[in-house]
Design a protein around this motif. Structure first.
Motif, short mmCIF file in Angstrom:
data_model
loop_
_atom_site.label_atom_id
_atom_site.label_comp_id
_atom_site.label_asym_id
_atom_site.label_seq_id
_atom_site.Cartn_x
_atom_site.Cartn_y
_atom_site.Cartn_z
N ASP A 1 0.81 -1.22 0.00
CA ASP A 1 0.00 0.00 0.00
C ASP A 1 0.84 1.28 0.00
N ASP A 2 2.00 1.25 0.68
CA ASP A 2 2.85 2.44 0.73
C ASP A 2 3.39 2.80 -0.65
N ARG A 3 3.53 1.81 -1.52
CA ARG A 3 4.09 2.04 -2.86
C ARG A 3 2.97 2.22 -3.89
N THR A 4 2.01 3.05 -3.53
CA THR A 4 0.91 3.40 -4.43
C THR A 4 0.72 4.91 -4.35
N PRO A 5 0.00 5.50 -5.30
CA PRO A 5 -0.19 6.96 -5.28
C PRO A 5 -0.85 7.48 -3.99
N LEU A 6 -1.67 6.66 -3.35
CA LEU A 6 -2.36 7.08 -2.13
C LEU A 6 -1.63 6.63 -0.88
N GLY A 7 -0.51 5.96 -1.02
CA GLY A 7 0.23 5.45 0.13
C GLY A 7 1.13 6.47 0.77
N LYS A 8 1.80 6.04 1.83
CA LYS A 8 2.69 6.92 2.60
C LYS A 8 3.75 7.58 1.72
N ASP A 9 4.26 6.84 0.74
CA ASP A 9 5.32 7.37 -0.12
C ASP A 9 4.80 8.10 -1.35
N ALA A 10 3.46 8.17 -1.49
CA ALA A 10 2.86 8.83 -2.66
C ALA A 10 3.58 8.39 -3.94
N TRP A 11 3.58 7.08 -4.16
CA TRP A 11 4.34 6.48 -5.24
C TRP A 11 3.61 6.68 -6.57
N THR A 12 4.05 7.66 -7.34
CA THR A 12 3.37 8.07 -8.56
C THR A 12 4.07 7.48 -9.79
N GLU A 13 3.43 7.62 -10.93
CA GLU A 13 4.03 7.14 -12.18
C GLU A 13 5.32 7.87 -12.49
#
Length: 359
Positions: free
Chosen positions: A60-72
């Motif tokens: 979950d953290d490695r998704t756009p809504l996760g803690k890391d805001a993992w964006t494209e």
């Protein structure tokens, strides 16, 4: 004007030196022309995740809504950075990117396909061997290979059944060990890719997990050697232990000295590196060398034909090193306390050169 005897002697000495230099240069060129060099590398790429939420893993953290805001955008930047590193390993010796790359901390097949299709790697036409592991975070190991140099014959993913020591019925879900057999420029070679259980909870408390991983690893090697005692095996990975730890030194039975490595022992060229203070990752100002490539005896016995071990190294170019702040000198990682930092990985890659005479 007549030259003195001293001048004549000096002229003869200079001529001999010049001829000697020419002879050495010719011999070096002949040696270079007559040997093929292939690079085998391993890289922990530090959480290479795509941006999609996998409902069955803790990503979950490695998704756009996760803690890391993992964006494209971050994902594409990470791919570009890792591809640059992989494309440059071994260029100094083989003038080519690695023929074989062991890799860990990748989420799935998709990220590997995206990685190998990066502009700096696509021209090398890498194939992929990958299996999904039961790791709780969803990270796997994989093998990349240049199709022009390596032809896989078979592969398997060997599962490590592991349980908590304090709660024997509680399963610890970790990475599988990947075994790939194939023809490296026509010669049969075996590769094992590892990512052993972490030191979470402390080194001593978690050491039994890595010793269990080492037992499985030794079983795999023994089974290959039972079929062929002269099997050429490269055992690589992030072992989460140093070359001198029990899991490596005692369970795998490694040797740091080539000419003292017994027939069924593993030679570990990284052991002398850590004794020299070198490492692939740092924690609290202490270097560890968790990333290693181990070799069976036929790869270091110069009497054997075909590929032989030539040299091992840590790929730690300047651009991979943090240049300022609290972590100056450490690997320039992707993730930090402030989130994505635009770096590469918290590990340096390692590599070995294999050479063989050109007929």
């Amino acid at each position: 004007m007549k030259r003195s005897n001293n001048q004549k002697s000096l002229s003869k000495i200079l001529l001999c030196v010049l001829l000697g230099m020419i002879s050495i240069n010719i011999a070096y060129c002949q040696e270079t022309r007559n040997y093929q060099i292939n690079t085998v590398a391993f890289y922990n790429v530090e959480n290479l995740f795509d941006t999609e939420n996998d409902p069955v893993t803790f990503d979950d953290d490695r998704t756009p809504l996760g803690k890391d805001a993992w964006t494209e955008d971050k994902y594409e930047d990470k791919l570009k950075n890792i591809a640059k590193v992989l494309s440059e390993i071994g260029q100094d010796g083989s003038h080519n990117s690695p023929a074989i790359i062991g890799i860990c901390e990748i989420e799935n097949l998709k990220v590997l396909e995206d990685l190998t299709n990066q502009p700096s790697l696509i021209k090398y036409n890498y194939g992929i061997v990958h299996y999904d592991s039961p790791d709780m975070r969803g990270v796997d190991v994989a093998l990349l290979y240049q199709k022009s140099h390596f032809k896989p014959l078979n592969s398997q993913s060997r599962r490590l059944l592991l349980y908590e020591k304090e709660a024997p019925s509680k399963r610890v879900y970790t990475r599988d060990q990947l075994v790939v057999t194939g023809l490296l420029d026509g010669e049969k070679v075996h590769f094992i890719v590892n990512h052993w259980p972490s030191r979470s909870g402390g080194e001593a408390r978690s050491s039994y997990k890595r010793e269990k991983a080492a037992e499985l690893n030794r079983l795999i090697i023994d089974s290959l050697q039972q079929i062929d005692p002269y099997a050429k095996i490269l055992n690589m990975g992030d072992f989460n232990d140093d070359p001198t730890n029990k899991s490596i030194k005692k369970v795998l039975k490694t040797s740091a000295t080539k000419n003292k490595t017994q027939f069924k022992q593993l030679y570990n060229p990284m052991e002398n590196m850590i004794k020299q203070g070198k490492g692939t990752l740092a924690y609290r100002d202490k270097w560890n060398l968790f990333d290693q490539i181990l070799l069976t005896n036929p790869l270091i016995n110069e009497k054997d034909k075909g590929f032989q071990f030539y040299k091992a190294g840590i790929f730690n170019k300047e651009y991979l090193i943090t240049t300022s702040g609290q972590f100056r000198g450490y690997p320039k990682r992707s993730y930090g306390y402030a989130g994505y930092e635009g770096g590469y990985s918290d590990h340096f890659p390692v590599y070995v050169y294999l050479i063989k005479p050109v007929e």
